[in-house]
Design a protein around this motif. Sequence first.
Motif, PDB file in Angstrom:
ATOM      1  N   MET A   1     -29.972  -6.085  -2.665  1.00  0.00           N
ATOM      2  CA  MET A   1     -30.445  -7.386  -2.101  1.00  0.00           C
ATOM      3  C   MET A   1     -32.030  -7.280  -2.292  1.00  0.00           C
ATOM      4  O   MET A   1     -32.749  -8.175  -2.439  1.00  0.00           O
ATOM      5  N   PHE A   2     -32.675  -6.137  -2.460  1.00  0.00           N
ATOM      6  CA  PHE A   2     -34.001  -6.081  -2.735  1.00  0.00           C
ATOM      7  C   PHE A   2     -34.437  -6.594  -4.004  1.00  0.00           C
ATOM      8  O   PHE A   2     -35.748  -6.588  -4.090  1.00  0.00           O
ATOM      9  N   PHE A   3     -33.537  -6.599  -4.963  1.00  0.00           N
ATOM     10  CA  PHE A   3     -34.038  -7.271  -6.255  1.00  0.00           C
ATOM     11  C   PHE A   3     -34.464  -8.770  -6.058  1.00  0.00           C
ATOM     12  O   PHE A   3     -35.315  -9.029  -7.029  1.00  0.00           O
ATOM     13  N   SER A 113     -36.098 -30.643   5.979  1.00  0.00           N
ATOM     14  CA  SER A 113     -37.507 -29.681   6.456  1.00  0.00           C
ATOM     15  C   SER A 113     -37.368 -29.227   7.848  1.00  0.00           C
ATOM     16  O   SER A 113     -37.713 -28.137   8.163  1.00  0.00           O
ATOM     17  N   ILE A 114     -37.215 -30.371   8.861  1.00  0.00           N
ATOM     18  CA  ILE A 114     -37.252 -29.923  10.086  1.00  0.00           C
ATOM     19  C   ILE A 114     -36.056 -28.945  10.470  1.00  0.00           C
ATOM     20  O   ILE A 114     -36.511 -27.998  11.250  1.00  0.00           O
ATOM     21  N   ASN A 115     -35.177 -29.279   9.805  1.00  0.00           N
ATOM     22  CA  ASN A 115     -33.914 -28.009  10.071  1.00  0.00           C
ATOM     23  C   ASN A 115     -34.394 -26.665   9.714  1.00  0.00           C
ATOM     24  O   ASN A 115     -34.154 -25.817  10.463  1.00  0.00           O
ATOM     25  N   GLN A 116     -35.314 -26.610   8.547  1.00  0.00           N
ATOM     26  CA  GLN A 116     -35.833 -25.148   8.261  1.00  0.00           C
ATOM     27  C   GLN A 116     -36.592 -24.902   9.240  1.00  0.00           C
ATOM     28  O   GLN A 116     -36.622 -23.523   9.730  1.00  0.00           O
ATOM     29  N   PHE A 117     -37.336 -25.453   9.836  1.00  0.00           N
ATOM     30  CA  PHE A 117     -38.472 -25.143  10.958  1.00  0.00           C
ATOM     31  C   PHE A 117     -37.749 -24.824  12.197  1.00  0.00           C
ATOM     32  O   PHE A 117     -38.167 -24.108  13.069  1.00  0.00           O
ATOM     33  N   LEU A 118     -36.698 -25.711  12.574  1.00  0.00           N
ATOM     34  CA  LEU A 118     -35.948 -25.449  13.720  1.00  0.00           C
ATOM     35  C   LEU A 118     -35.220 -23.955  13.901  1.00  0.00           C
ATOM     36  O   LEU A 118     -35.294 -23.323  14.724  1.00  0.00           O
ATOM     37  N   PHE A 119     -34.301 -23.754  12.925  1.00  0.00           N
ATOM     38  CA  PHE A 119     -33.654 -22.344  12.632  1.00  0.00           C
ATOM     39  C   PHE A 119     -34.138 -21.389  11.607  1.00  0.00           C
ATOM     40  O   PHE A 119     -33.899 -20.287  11.769  1.00  0.00           O
ATOM     41  N   GLY A 120     -35.356 -21.694  11.046  1.00  0.00           N
ATOM     42  CA  GLY A 120     -35.970 -20.782  10.358  1.00  0.00           C
ATOM     43  C   GLY A 120     -35.151 -20.667   8.948  1.00  0.00           C
ATOM     44  O   GLY A 120     -33.922 -20.561   8.879  1.00  0.00           O
ATOM     45  N   SER A 121     -36.013 -19.839   7.868  1.00  0.00           N
ATOM     46  CA  SER A 121     -35.083 -19.724   6.665  1.00  0.00           C
ATOM     47  C   SER A 121     -35.705 -18.331   5.748  1.00  0.00           C
ATOM     48  O   SER A 121     -37.085 -18.612   5.728  1.00  0.00           O
ATOM     49  N   ILE A 122     -34.929 -17.596   5.334  1.00  0.00           N
ATOM     50  CA  ILE A 122     -35.683 -16.475   4.569  1.00  0.00           C
ATOM     51  C   ILE A 122     -36.196 -17.070   3.350  1.00  0.00           C
ATOM     52  O   ILE A 122     -37.184 -16.671   3.023  1.00  0.00           O
ATOM     53  N   VAL A 123     -35.533 -18.122   2.626  1.00  0.00           N
ATOM     54  CA  VAL A 123     -36.308 -18.427   1.268  1.00  0.00           C
ATOM     55  C   VAL A 123     -37.363 -19.248   1.389  1.00  0.00           C
ATOM     56  O   VAL A 123     -37.913 -19.565   0.579  1.00  0.00           O
ATOM     57  N   THR A 124     -37.770 -19.701   2.842  1.00  0.00           N
ATOM     58  CA  THR A 124     -39.151 -20.678   2.738  1.00  0.00           C
ATOM     59  C   THR A 124     -40.247 -19.536   2.792  1.00  0.00           C
ATOM     60  O   THR A 124     -41.188 -20.127   2.618  1.00  0.00           O
ATOM     61  N   ILE A 125     -39.935 -18.416   3.011  1.00  0.00           N
ATOM     62  CA  ILE A 125     -41.109 -17.506   3.115  1.00  0.00           C
ATOM     63  C   ILE A 125     -42.028 -17.298   1.829  1.00  0.00           C
ATOM     64  O   ILE A 125     -41.268 -17.025   0.620  1.00  0.00           O
ATOM     65  N   VAL A 233     -30.801  -7.709   7.426  1.00  0.00           N
ATOM     66  CA  VAL A 233     -29.501  -7.255   6.653  1.00  0.00           C
ATOM     67  C   VAL A 233     -28.402  -8.240   7.052  1.00  0.00           C
ATOM     68  O   VAL A 233     -27.568  -8.545   6.141  1.00  0.00           O
ATOM     69  N   ALA A 234     -28.147  -8.255   8.197  1.00  0.00           N
ATOM     70  CA  ALA A 234     -26.776  -9.038   8.871  1.00  0.00           C
ATOM     71  C   ALA A 234     -26.861 -10.488   8.231  1.00  0.00           C
ATOM     72  O   ALA A 234     -25.813 -10.940   7.891  1.00  0.00           O
ATOM     73  N   SER A 235     -28.059 -11.302   8.379  1.00  0.00           N
ATOM     74  CA  SER A 235     -28.318 -12.492   7.890  1.00  0.00           C
ATOM     75  C   SER A 235     -27.900 -12.741   6.392  1.00  0.00           C
ATOM     76  O   SER A 235     -27.299 -13.566   5.893  1.00  0.00           O
ATOM     77  N   TYR A 236     -28.257 -11.659   5.562  1.00  0.00           N
ATOM     78  CA  TYR A 236     -28.180 -11.545   4.303  1.00  0.00           C
ATOM     79  C   TYR A 236     -26.585 -11.442   3.947  1.00  0.00           C
ATOM     80  O   TYR A 236     -26.122 -12.268   3.154  1.00  0.00           O
ATOM     81  N   GLU A 237     -25.876 -10.632   4.619  1.00  0.00           N
ATOM     82  CA  GLU A 237     -24.850 -10.194   4.312  1.00  0.00           C
ATOM     83  C   GLU A 237     -23.477 -11.361   4.848  1.00  0.00           C
ATOM     84  O   GLU A 237     -22.523 -11.697   4.088  1.00  0.00           O
ATOM     85  N   TYR A 238     -24.153 -11.889   5.848  1.00  0.00           N
ATOM     86  CA  TYR A 238     -23.004 -12.734   6.312  1.00  0.00           C
ATOM     87  C   TYR A 238     -23.654 -14.434   6.380  1.00  0.00           C
ATOM     88  O   TYR A 238     -22.927 -15.273   6.770  1.00  0.00           O
ATOM     89  N   GLY A 239     -24.720 -14.469   5.795  1.00  0.00           N
ATOM     90  CA  GLY A 239     -25.252 -15.920   5.705  1.00  0.00           C
ATOM     91  C   GLY A 239     -25.505 -16.589   6.929  1.00  0.00           C
ATOM     92  O   GLY A 239     -25.104 -17.825   7.024  1.00  0.00           O
ATOM     93  N   THR A 240     -25.775 -15.797   8.022  1.00  0.00           N
ATOM     94  CA  THR A 240     -25.942 -16.436   9.342  1.00  0.00           C
ATOM     95  C   THR A 240     -27.572 -16.573   9.434  1.00  0.00           C
ATOM     96  O   THR A 240     -28.227 -16.000   8.579  1.00  0.00           O
ATOM     97  N   PRO A 241     -28.128 -17.663  10.102  1.00  0.00           N
ATOM     98  CA  PRO A 241     -29.450 -17.893  10.420  1.00  0.00           C
ATOM     99  C   PRO A 241     -30.132 -16.610  10.595  1.00  0.00           C
ATOM    100  O   PRO A 241     -29.813 -15.906  11.624  1.00  0.00           O
ATOM    101  N   PRO A 242     -31.342 -16.236  10.158  1.00  0.00           N
ATOM    102  CA  PRO A 242     -32.153 -14.860  10.237  1.00  0.00           C
ATOM    103  C   PRO A 242     -32.516 -14.925  11.852  1.00  0.00           C
ATOM    104  O   PRO A 242     -32.435 -13.768  12.392  1.00  0.00           O
ATOM    105  N   GLY A 243     -33.183 -16.004  12.162  1.00  0.00           N
ATOM    106  CA  GLY A 243     -33.566 -15.932  13.757  1.00  0.00           C
ATOM    107  C   GLY A 243     -32.735 -15.752  14.635  1.00  0.00           C
ATOM    108  O   GLY A 243     -32.953 -14.828  15.651  1.00  0.00           O
ATOM    109  N   ALA A 244     -31.527 -16.384  14.479  1.00  0.00           N
ATOM    110  CA  ALA A 244     -30.449 -16.191  15.300  1.00  0.00           C
ATOM    111  C   ALA A 244     -29.828 -14.574  15.280  1.00  0.00           C
ATOM    112  O   ALA A 244     -29.639 -14.010  16.347  1.00  0.00           O
ATOM    113  N   SER A 245     -29.632 -14.051  14.077  1.00  0.00           N
ATOM    114  CA  SER A 245     -29.140 -12.926  13.971  1.00  0.00           C
ATOM    115  C   SER A 245     -30.102 -11.816  14.772  1.00  0.00           C
ATOM    116  O   SER A 245     -29.700 -11.058  15.356  1.00  0.00           O
ATOM    117  N   ILE A 246     -31.235 -12.033  14.336  1.00  0.00           N
ATOM    118  CA  ILE A 246     -32.481 -11.057  14.803  1.00  0.00           C
ATOM    119  C   ILE A 246     -32.417 -11.011  16.460  1.00  0.00           C
ATOM    120  O   ILE A 246     -32.377  -9.979  17.062  1.00  0.00           O
TER     121      ILE A 246
END
Lengths: 277, 244
Positions: A1-3, A113-125, A233-246
């Motif tokens: 995943m680090f690629f 866009s609002i959804n991205q801000f509500l739940f966060g997204s790795i790809v937006t960084i 890592v969990a978010s990447y593996e299981y496709g869960t939202p990062p903020g919630a997983s953390i």
Amino acid sequence: MFFYGFMQRAFQASVLISLMAPMLGLFLILRRQSLMADTLSHVSLAGVALGLLIGVDPTWTNILVVILIAILLEYLRMMYRTYSEISIAILMSAGMALALVLMGLNQGGVTLSINQFLFGSIVTISEQQIWMLLALTSIIALLYLIFRKPMYILTFDEETAFTAGLPIKTMSILFNVLTGVTIAVIMPIVGALLVSAILILPAAISMRLSKSFNGVILIGIFIALTGMITGLVASYEYGTPPGASITLIFIVIFGVTAFVKKMVQQIKQGRLFNKKN
Amino acid sequence: MHALEISNISVSYNKQPVLENISFTVAPGTLTGIIGPNGAGKSSLIKAILGLISKRSGEVKVYQKPLSKHKHLIGYVPQRNEVDWDFPINARDVVLMGRYRKIGFFKKSKKQDIEWADQCLAKVGMLDYAERQISQLSGGQQQRIFLARALAQDASIYLMDEPFAGVDAATEKAIIQLMKDWKANDKTVLVVHHDLQTVTDYFDHVLLLNKQCIQYGTTHHVFTHENLEKTFGGRVSFLNQATV
């Protein structure tokens, strides 16, 4: 995943957030402002909605709106000294309502866009956000080193801080503003709904483990790193939202810590009891 | 020269008057007990003097200069329950807070500052607890930490808000000793105090307060049954033995 470039950025962001979160979080907890982070994140949604409505980069409108509200919060806190949570309740609902109204005014592709801000997204960084985070983390660490003593006394005993000649109002406002800017910067990554958890939980957990200020911050950084990296890592593996997983991982750490501490205490008490007999 | 000059202080909370035209002057090297019934405005008076609450009117002079110019000469010991004792900090660091102004808020505490803090802890019998996190101390011990912090500040005037409330005998003794030392060093002490039975033992001056200044002067002249009746209304029958 680090690629993947976005994952590299996500991990860089996690490390930077982990370094700053316990420093801010501990002061927020001790100043009884844990919910302020929640308020500012709700308000920052309004900032994002405003940016999207007028076609300006939402990061900047977000920062601007959050700074204004952070200043207003201090005035409301002074106004309702005995019921300081009123300011939190008023601004949290006002922020959310304003965000929804602004979103309503802007028909079209805003929901995504609002959804991205509500739940966060790795790809937006973006690269720009990493640089902003790096700058912010450096500023917070530097301010902590410089203003540690005045902040200690302001947080421990505001009245004595005043009699010692410290500009308590200005300090409180600047602290709120710094918290606001931090929330505005990290919100797109972890999501508005959970940004306060990221700030508060590491410090809250480490407060149970250390009794010294620096100890709480250092353990808090370790906990934040563990939670953020595992969550990503969990978010990447299981496709869960990062903020919630953390956040869930932090909650698990909180539960485990509380349980282990209780067990250790009971074992110690048991030993003491056996010795007495 | 007066240590403290209070002129016409009036304070209101939500338009309700709490203090009305309070004026008195305090000489250096005196121990003043601020006495009055609950709700008389004793703590409010201290806070108004310090500028912690806004005054409707009035002026405070410290050694003939406005408070803002001589604020550093005043040490404040708040009520114990006004701070968060779960704060992750040890007793020595709390005492060092009293020294911050002298050390400089942005400088590291030097060895001599830490030694000074330890001396202050020793004076109140708390040196053995220097490394303890403050939540692990008893109420009386916490009060002594506050005293050590005030001591570390090395102020000229001390304002203390109910330091004797709910403390053990050792702490009471430490507070009395400290007040005597301060008096001997020409420092001025004003204490909000509840226990009328001990007023004559602890203080050489008394301020009788019930929203207004009933009387201020030496304990011998002011702490009389007649004045206490004026201050407390008809509720002083149990105080006969306390007065001079």
